[in-house]
Motif scaffolding. Structure first.
Motif, PDB file in Angstrom:
ATOM      1  N   ARG A 110     -18.213  30.495 -24.678  1.00  0.00           N
ATOM      2  CA  ARG A 110     -18.812  30.077 -23.580  1.00  0.00           C
ATOM      3  C   ARG A 110     -19.114  30.615 -22.278  1.00  0.00           C
ATOM      4  O   ARG A 110     -18.150  31.583 -21.930  1.00  0.00           O
ATOM      5  CB  ARG A 110     -17.771  28.722 -22.980  1.00  0.00           C
ATOM      6  N   TYR A 111     -20.210  30.662 -21.538  1.00  0.00           N
ATOM      7  CA  TYR A 111     -20.291  31.444 -20.467  1.00  0.00           C
ATOM      8  C   TYR A 111     -20.350  30.791 -18.904  1.00  0.00           C
ATOM      9  O   TYR A 111     -20.743  29.776 -18.963  1.00  0.00           O
ATOM     10  CB  TYR A 111     -21.935  32.129 -20.573  1.00  0.00           C
ATOM     11  N   ALA A 112     -19.822  31.566 -18.149  1.00  0.00           N
ATOM     12  CA  ALA A 112     -19.710  31.233 -16.859  1.00  0.00           C
ATOM     13  C   ALA A 112     -21.128  31.227 -16.173  1.00  0.00           C
ATOM     14  O   ALA A 112     -22.110  31.853 -16.629  1.00  0.00           O
ATOM     15  CB  ALA A 112     -18.758  32.012 -15.936  1.00  0.00           C
ATOM     16  N   ALA A 113     -21.133  30.781 -14.973  1.00  0.00           N
ATOM     17  CA  ALA A 113     -22.711  30.812 -14.146  1.00  0.00           C
ATOM     18  C   ALA A 113     -22.968  32.042 -14.121  1.00  0.00           C
ATOM     19  O   ALA A 113     -24.410  32.309 -14.065  1.00  0.00           O
ATOM     20  CB  ALA A 113     -22.269  30.038 -12.766  1.00  0.00           C
ATOM     21  N   LYS A 114     -22.133  33.174 -13.725  1.00  0.00           N
ATOM     22  CA  LYS A 114     -22.582  34.442 -13.860  1.00  0.00           C
ATOM     23  C   LYS A 114     -23.073  35.380 -15.013  1.00  0.00           C
ATOM     24  O   LYS A 114     -22.982  36.454 -14.788  1.00  0.00           O
ATOM     25  CB  LYS A 114     -21.681  35.321 -12.721  1.00  0.00           C
ATOM     26  N   GLY A 115     -22.695  34.762 -16.315  1.00  0.00           N
ATOM     27  CA  GLY A 115     -22.871  35.204 -17.366  1.00  0.00           C
ATOM     28  C   GLY A 115     -21.596  35.738 -18.098  1.00  0.00           C
ATOM     29  O   GLY A 115     -21.906  36.297 -19.300  1.00  0.00           O
TER      30      GLY A 115
END
Length: 245
Positions: A110-115
């Motif tokens: 799973r990736y956060a907003a900043k990648g």
């Protein structure tokens, strides 16, 4: 003095003669094809037959979903859930009646907003299929580590082969009867098959919406899954041409 032979000219003459012969042969073949009469008394027909039969095969796909910050931990949790469900399913397994196999097993980040990766999520599947719908229904109530993802009803291989043979025979008889009847209407005595094509298809194998059963499984995990297979329609179509005589 010996006479000299102009070899290049002789070669050209032979090539020209050969080309002329080839062209003449092609022209002759084309002329013969052009004068051949078109087939007379050829009739195109289409006949079909359908049989409605009760579905005798139940397939349930169980799923497990886990997520966390550590990939190894998520994978271990999925394996534990699958192992427990598999052990329970194997108790009911019988050839062709209740068959068990593992399905998709996947783990992805799973990736956060900043990648950046901020966690892991994975899924595992267990597929139970067979003709003993009552046993599979009861088994669904005993598997507690996975939920029901998909439910399908259909025809077993044996039932499909039997029904297809019956419906194909009916369609062929209708095709033959149509050929004989139409030939007589056109003033001919009989009709023989020139070309024929036979196709069969099954209508009615529609998967049940997974969310409905996932909610039911979560609410009443200890209860057997209600089963109502319904019916399926198998159709055979015979198409082709006949020569009326």
């Amino acid at each position: 003095m010996k006479p000299t032979i102009d070899r290049p000219r002789a070669t050209i003459r032979r090539s020209a003669l050969l080309a002329a012969l080839v062209g003449l042969a092609a022209f002759s073949a084309s002329a013969q094809q052009a004068v051949l009469p078109a087939p007379q008394g050829v009739l195109g027909l289409n006949a079909s037959a359908s049989v409605e039969v009760a579905k005798d095969l139940l397939t349930i796909t169980f799923t497990a979903t886990r997520e966390g910050t550590d990939a190894a931990t998520v994978q271990t949790q999925l394996k534990q859930a699958l192992d427990a469900a598999l052990a329970e399913a194997r108790k009911a397994a019988r050839p062709e009646q209740v068959e068990v196999q593992t399905g998709n097993f996947s783990l992805y980040p799973r990736y956060a907003a900043k990648g950046a990766i901020n966690g892991w999520q994975g899924t595992a599947e267990l597929v139970v299929q067979g003709r003993d719908m009552a046993a599979i229904s009861q088994l669904s109530g005993r598997i507690s580590t996975m939920t029901i993802g998909r439910v399908n009803y259909g025809l077993s291989r044996e039932a499909t082969q039997k029904v297809e043979a019956e419906v194909t025979a009916q369609a062929i008889k209708r095709f033959q009867a149509q050929a004989t009847e139409m030939a007589r209407h056109f003033g001919y005595q009989e009709a023989t098959v020139r070309e024929v094509n036979v196709q069969t298809n099954e209508v009615g194998s529609i998967p049940i919406a997974p969310k409905t059963y996932m909610r039911a499984a979560a609410a009443q995990m200890d209860e057997a899954l209600p089963v109502e297979a319904g019916k399926s329609t198998v159709t055979a179509t015979v198409s082709g041409t006949v020569q009326m005589k």
